[in-house]
Design an enzyme around this catalytic site. Structure first.
Site, mmCIF file in Angstrom:
data_model
loop_
_atom_site.group_PDB
_atom_site.id
_atom_site.type_symbol
_atom_site.label_atom_id
_atom_site.label_comp_id
_atom_site.label_asym_id
_atom_site.label_seq_id
_atom_site.Cartn_x
_atom_site.Cartn_y
_atom_site.Cartn_z
ATOM 1 N N GLY A 66 -43.653 65.129 10.010
ATOM 2 C CA GLY A 66 -44.358 65.405 11.253
ATOM 3 C C GLY A 66 -43.881 66.715 11.855
ATOM 4 O O GLY A 66 -42.799 67.210 11.525
ATOM 5 N N GLY A 115 -43.005 61.959 7.663
ATOM 6 C CA GLY A 115 -44.393 61.606 7.926
ATOM 7 C C GLY A 115 -45.275 61.686 6.694
ATOM 8 O O GLY A 115 -46.269 60.963 6.589
ATOM 9 N N GLU A 138 -34.265 61.977 8.174
ATOM 10 C CA GLU A 138 -34.401 61.953 9.632
ATOM 11 C C GLU A 138 -33.076 61.883 10.386
ATOM 12 O O GLU A 138 -32.951 62.438 11.490
ATOM 13 C CB GLU A 138 -35.292 60.775 10.059
ATOM 14 C CG GLU A 138 -36.765 60.951 9.761
ATOM 15 C CD GLU A 138 -37.118 60.732 8.303
ATOM 16 O OE1 GLU A 138 -38.272 60.984 7.927
ATOM 17 O OE2 GLU A 138 -36.239 60.307 7.519
ATOM 18 N N ASP A 146 -38.285 56.480 9.574
ATOM 19 C CA ASP A 146 -39.245 55.696 10.347
ATOM 20 C C ASP A 146 -40.556 55.535 9.582
ATOM 21 O O ASP A 146 -40.523 55.247 8.400
ATOM 22 C CB ASP A 146 -39.461 56.358 11.719
ATOM 23 C CG ASP A 146 -39.645 57.872 11.611
ATOM 24 O OD1 ASP A 146 -40.010 58.356 10.526
ATOM 25 O OD2 ASP A 146 -39.425 58.575 12.616
#
Length: 376
Positions: A66, A115, A138, A146
């Site tokens: 992301g 992402g 991350e 996530d």
């Protein structure tokens, strides 16, 4: 606002191609890209003429994750809930991919992280090449793996998922196939031919898609120094109850056999956010017993706490050190694993009590399609 060419939509009446088109940014995903892709995928899913959807990235990366830089900029310019809105849109798209009613084929010929993994690893057809590189780093920027990764990481052989999540380790296409993150391995030189063959498909039957893909698959050779070949040692180290015990076991292993994967694992864990590492381990351990929907809902809650600075500012400090200043000197709070208490971790998993927080609402009545094999 999304630029119209950041996602390309091409193909023919039966097969549609969705191409991430931010090669200069390694196809990092923006809010607008999520919104645009969600809308397009829903249209394709309901169109009776469309049989297959192909998802790919332009350039050397499929998707590096992301657009965290943009998220932090939005929060600093306005309110923490702007970041939560971005994440809510991302997880909704990930769930659409996981429950997509038509064959969705991901062509991964480069970097797939964060992402990007959320967009692909929940899908049914995950094709990689020798150029594929997977990682979930991350914790190095003050977050935790996530996008529902606790669902697919927890289902890898042994404790390989804990290893990937806690060390940010990079694995290649052959390793992805071996551990189950990928369904097929195709040489990059044959990828365009495969794509062309898929464009000739006039059926949405999963077994038909597998037959087409299988014509182009190639044997994947795992390198001798691959960490996946050390699964026995990895299981011994990463089956420990706590992050502290895992790190200590790794350090002991490094004194006996200082292989690169062990040295790299220790180095990463010592430099990553202690809070992020503890969230990661708990997420994966719980993820083994949870459905994907529950993993996504929980991820959204925890990330909202990170953006809201409920316990600390590690997300913003990691962004500063790794993405903005690029000084690579994050000052984590707390700075040591033993200082991250169970109470702190519990607080990050608890419901967010804030008037500006919106619950993540995933659509009901959709079932997972990621079976790894056709339903014959």
């Amino acid at each position: 606002m999304v630029k119209m060419n950041e996602v390309l939509y091409e193909g023919n009446p039966c097969v549609r191609k969705v191409t991430l088109n931010r090669p200069e940014k390694l196809n990092c995903l923006t809010y607008g890209m999520f919104s645009q892709m969600e809308k397009a995928l829903k249209v394709y899913e309901s169109d009776p003429n469309i049989e297959v959807v192909i998802l790919k990235g332009k350039g050397k990366a499929f998707c590096a994750g992301g657009d965290v830089v943009r998220v932090i900029q939005l929060i600093k310019a306005g309110h923490w809930s702007f970041g939560a809105s971005y994440y809510r849109k991302q997880l909704t798209l990930d769930y659409l991919v996981a429950t997509y009613k038509k064959p969705l084929v991901s062509l991964i010929n480069g970097i797939v992280m964060g992402g990007g993994a959320g967009l692909t690893m929940h899908g049914r057809f995950r094709i990689v090449t020798e150029n594929a590189v997977f990682a979930m780093p991350e914790a190095s920027i003050g977050l935790f793996p996530d996008v529902g990764s606790s669902h697919f990481l927890s289902r890898l052989p042994g404790h390989f998922g804990e290893y990937l999540g806690l060390t940010g380790a990079r694995i290649d296409g052959a390793e992805m196939l071996a551990c189950g993150l990928a369904t097929h391995f195709v040489l990059s030189k044959d990828l365009q031919s495969l794509e062309d063959a898929l464009c000739d498909v006039v059926s949405s039957d999963a077994s038909t898609i597998f037959e087409v893909i299988n014509k182009f698959t190639h044997k994947a050779y795992i390198k001798p120094d691959s960490s996946y070949k050390r699964l026995g040692v990895i299981n011994e180290c990463f089956s420990r109850k706590t992050v502290e015990e895992i790190l200590l076991t790794l350090e002991n292993e490094a004194t006996v056999e200082a292989e690169k994967w062990v040295v790299d694992a220790v180095s990463y864990m010592k430099s990553a956010s202690p809070t992020g590492l503890k969230i990661c381990l708990r997420s994966i351990r719980e993820g083994r017993m949870l459905k994907l929907e529950s993993c996504l809902l929980r991820d959204y809650t925890v990330v909202s706490h990170f953006m809201r600075r409920t316990v600390n500012s590690d997300f913003f400090e990691g962004g500063r050190a790794m993405l903005f200043d690029k000084s690579r000197d994050p000052k984590w709070q707390p700075s040591k694993l033993e200082q991250v208490s169970e109470e702190m971790v519990d607080q990050l998993f608890a419901k967010v009590h804030d008037d500006d927080w919106e619950i993540l609402k995933l659509p009901h009545g959709r079932s997972l399609t990621n079976t790894g094999k056709p339903k014959l």
